[in-house]
Enzyme design. Structure first.
Site, PDB file in Angstrom:
ATOM      1  N   GLU A 166       0.785  -1.235   0.000  1.00 36.96           N
ATOM      2  CA  GLU A 166       0.000   0.000   0.000  1.00 36.96           C
ATOM      3  C   GLU A 166       0.821   1.293   0.000  1.00 36.96           C
ATOM      4  O   GLU A 166       0.840   2.036   0.991  1.00 36.96           O
ATOM      5  CB  GLU A 166      -0.945   0.025   1.204  1.00 36.96           C
ATOM      6  CG  GLU A 166      -1.928  -1.124   1.224  1.00 36.96           C
ATOM      7  CD  GLU A 166      -3.005  -0.970   2.294  1.00 36.96           C
ATOM      8  OE1 GLU A 166      -2.859  -0.130   3.195  1.00 36.96           O
ATOM      9  OE2 GLU A 166      -4.007  -1.694   2.216  1.00 36.96           O
ATOM     10  N   GLU A 355      -5.733  -8.397   0.975  1.00 36.64           N
ATOM     11  CA  GLU A 355      -6.256  -8.073   2.311  1.00 36.64           C
ATOM     12  C   GLU A 355      -7.730  -7.720   2.192  1.00 36.64           C
ATOM     13  O   GLU A 355      -8.124  -7.000   1.271  1.00 36.64           O
ATOM     14  CB  GLU A 355      -5.556  -6.859   2.944  1.00 36.64           C
ATOM     15  CG  GLU A 355      -4.157  -7.108   3.445  1.00 36.64           C
ATOM     16  CD  GLU A 355      -3.532  -5.876   4.120  1.00 36.64           C
ATOM     17  OE1 GLU A 355      -4.271  -4.967   4.558  1.00 36.64           O
ATOM     18  OE2 GLU A 355      -2.296  -5.824   4.183  1.00 36.64           O
TER      19      GLU A 355
HETATM   20  C1  FCB Z   1      -4.078  -2.046   5.708  1.00 33.49           C
HETATM   21  C2  FCB Z   1      -2.683  -2.458   6.121  1.00 33.49           C
HETATM   22  C3  FCB Z   1      -2.657  -3.535   7.184  1.00 33.49           C
HETATM   23  C4  FCB Z   1      -3.741  -3.335   8.199  1.00 33.49           C
HETATM   24  C5  FCB Z   1      -5.086  -3.153   7.546  1.00 33.49           C
HETATM   25  C6  FCB Z   1      -6.231  -3.007   8.496  1.00 33.49           C
HETATM   26  O1  FCB Z   1      -4.045  -0.737   5.273  1.00 33.49           O
HETATM   27  O2  FCB Z   1      -1.981  -2.939   5.018  1.00 33.49           O
HETATM   28  O3  FCB Z   1      -1.374  -3.577   7.751  1.00 33.49           O
HETATM   29  O4  FCB Z   1      -3.405  -2.286   9.023  1.00 33.49           O
HETATM   30  O5  FCB Z   1      -5.042  -2.049   6.697  1.00 33.49           O
END
Ligand code: FCB
Length: 444
Positions: A166, A355
């Protein structure tokens, strides 16, 4: 919905990040990262929490990987701690750090779990921040050294690699808003940091590909679908600008499209950091793109906000009752919209959701954690991923965030994202009902 609906080759997994779980911050030669420095600053982390122990993954990795196996999860995404491997950031390699990740990788393989490595999940060695960190163009070369080292040491057993986690978040929150490490602010920090992060993706992609020709090389992006508050021109234009910043700015240069300056004029400022060859160096064809989605954003025109002229309208101002502990709206269609948006780009061979998950306030009762909201969140999001898949969109995997409740950056331990509950005092683990559900689903 059963997991076999997604097809036999769909990749299922769970994700984590070194700083959020490992602890052992001064053990076996690890040097401080920018996150150690930042958490030590007063008022930066909710409740004054720190990650000196976190989930103690450094000691408990074998038990935690047992839990992954118990939940039938075939892929584990974790990140390497740069300051554990190269305490100065470049040069000398710290063998105990290498040994630790060898143990983690081998523990995965011994249980039939495939390791997926993220090289950079935000824990820059502090020594490199002292030299400017991401604002210094040399960061690209520092990262090349570290990536080459990781590839040589682990590439014999690890096939799946991700360069950055990210970039929009670590440069935006860390170098513009100052709410994440290293706590810097303003465009004069954000623009160079952002450009160097963008440049690093392709450069490090090339390092990995030449060192490991068989590897699957990817990188990950945060994304949120952006909706205008009202169906009127000014809000629609505001949404277009916000979308350029939130979703397009970091991937489009990689795809050879350049920065989306036409839709967000303020991005012209980044051009001051471009050097003559950059335009040629930015594009790189990754084997896969990791998308990380949690929610959507609703925006409205706001002349008072400099550069962007847009403002996010928080869920509570829109009458949304159900939000997560992060204050994020539960809006499952967002993940479908993002898969659809990124599938429309050419040059993205495969998308994996690297994620997705939700934080809710869990409680332990009689040794169990009943967390229906998290399970509903996962089911609803997966239904949207399946919809995308059935429409032939380019999505080939899903990784839940995250294995264990952990250190959620500036929010400390307050938000609980885990499929596994962790008692911070005793370090006791309990697979939550959502984790049991995921386990059953993966068997189906
Ligand atoms: C993302 C991050 C991860 C975690 C989630 C909730 O932005 O990559 O490390 O904090 O959010």
């Amino acid at each position: 919905m059963v997991s076999s609906d997604f097809g036999a080759d769909f990749q299922w997994g769970v994700s984590s990040a070194a700083f959020q779980i490992e602890g052992a911050c001064t053990t076996d030669g690890r040097s401080p990262s920018i996150w150690d420095t930042f958490t030590a600053r007063k008022g930066k982390i909710k409740n004054g929490d720190h990650a000196r122990t976190a989930c103690d993954f450094y000691q408990r990795y074998a038990g935690d990987i047992d839990l992954i196996q118990e939940m039938n999860i075939p892929n584990f995404r974790f990140s390497l701690s740069w300051p554990r491997i190269m305490p100065q950031g470049t040069g000398k390699v710290n063998q105990p750090g290498i040994d630790f990740y060898n143990r983690v990788i081998d523990a995965c393989l011994a249980r039939g779990i495939t390791p997926w490595i993220t090289l950079y999940h935000w824990d820059l060695p502090q020594g490199l921040q002292d030299r400017g960190g991401w604002t210094n163009r040399d960061v690209v070369g520092w990262l090349e050294d570290y990536a080459a080292c990781a590839a040589t040491r682990f590439g014999d057993r690890v096939r799946h690699w991700m360069v950055l986690n990210e970039p929009a978040v670590f440069t935006g929150a860390g170098y513009f808003f100052g709410v994440h490490a290293p706590g810097l602010t303003g465009l004069r920090n954000f623009f160079p940091a952002a450009h160097h992060a963008t440049l690093a993706m392709g450069r490090i992609g090339r390092v990995l590909r030449s060192a490991l020709p068989q590897a699957m090389v990817g990188t990950t992006f945060s994304c949120s679908s952006v909706h205008p508050l009202r169906n009127r021109e000014r809000d629609i234009q505001a949404a277009i600008r916000a979308d350029a910043l939130i979703n397009r700015m970091f991937i489009e240069p990689i795809l050879g499209l350049g920065y989306p300056v036409a839709d967000l004029k303020a991005l012209q400022g980044i051009e001051a950091y471009m050097q003559p060859n950059d335009e040629k160096e930015l594009p790189f064809t990754f084997d896969f793109i990791g998308l990380q989605n949690y929610t959507r954003e609703v925006v409205r025109h706001a002349w008072i906000v400099p550069y962007l002229r847009a403002r996010l309208v928080p869920p509570r101002n829109r009458g949304i009752a159900l939000t997560t502990q992060m204050g994020w709206e539960v809006y499952p269609q967002a993940i479908y919209e993002m898969i659809s948006k990124f599938s429309a780009y050419t040059n993205v061979p495969r998308i994996y959701i690297t994620e997705n998950g939700a934080a809710f306030p869990d409680e332990v009762a009689d040794g169990r954690v009943h967390d229906p909201l998290r399970q509903q969140y996962l089911e609803a999001n997966l239904a949207q991923v399946l919809r995308a898949r059935q429409e032939g969109l380019n999505v080939h995997g899903y990784f839940a965030w995250t294995l264990t409740d952990n250190f959620e950056w500036a929010e400390g331990y307050f938000p609980r994202f885990g499929l596994v509950h962790v008692n911070a005092e005793t370090q006791q683990r309990i697979i939550k009902d959502s984790g049991r559900w995921y386990a059953g689903f993966l068997r189906s």
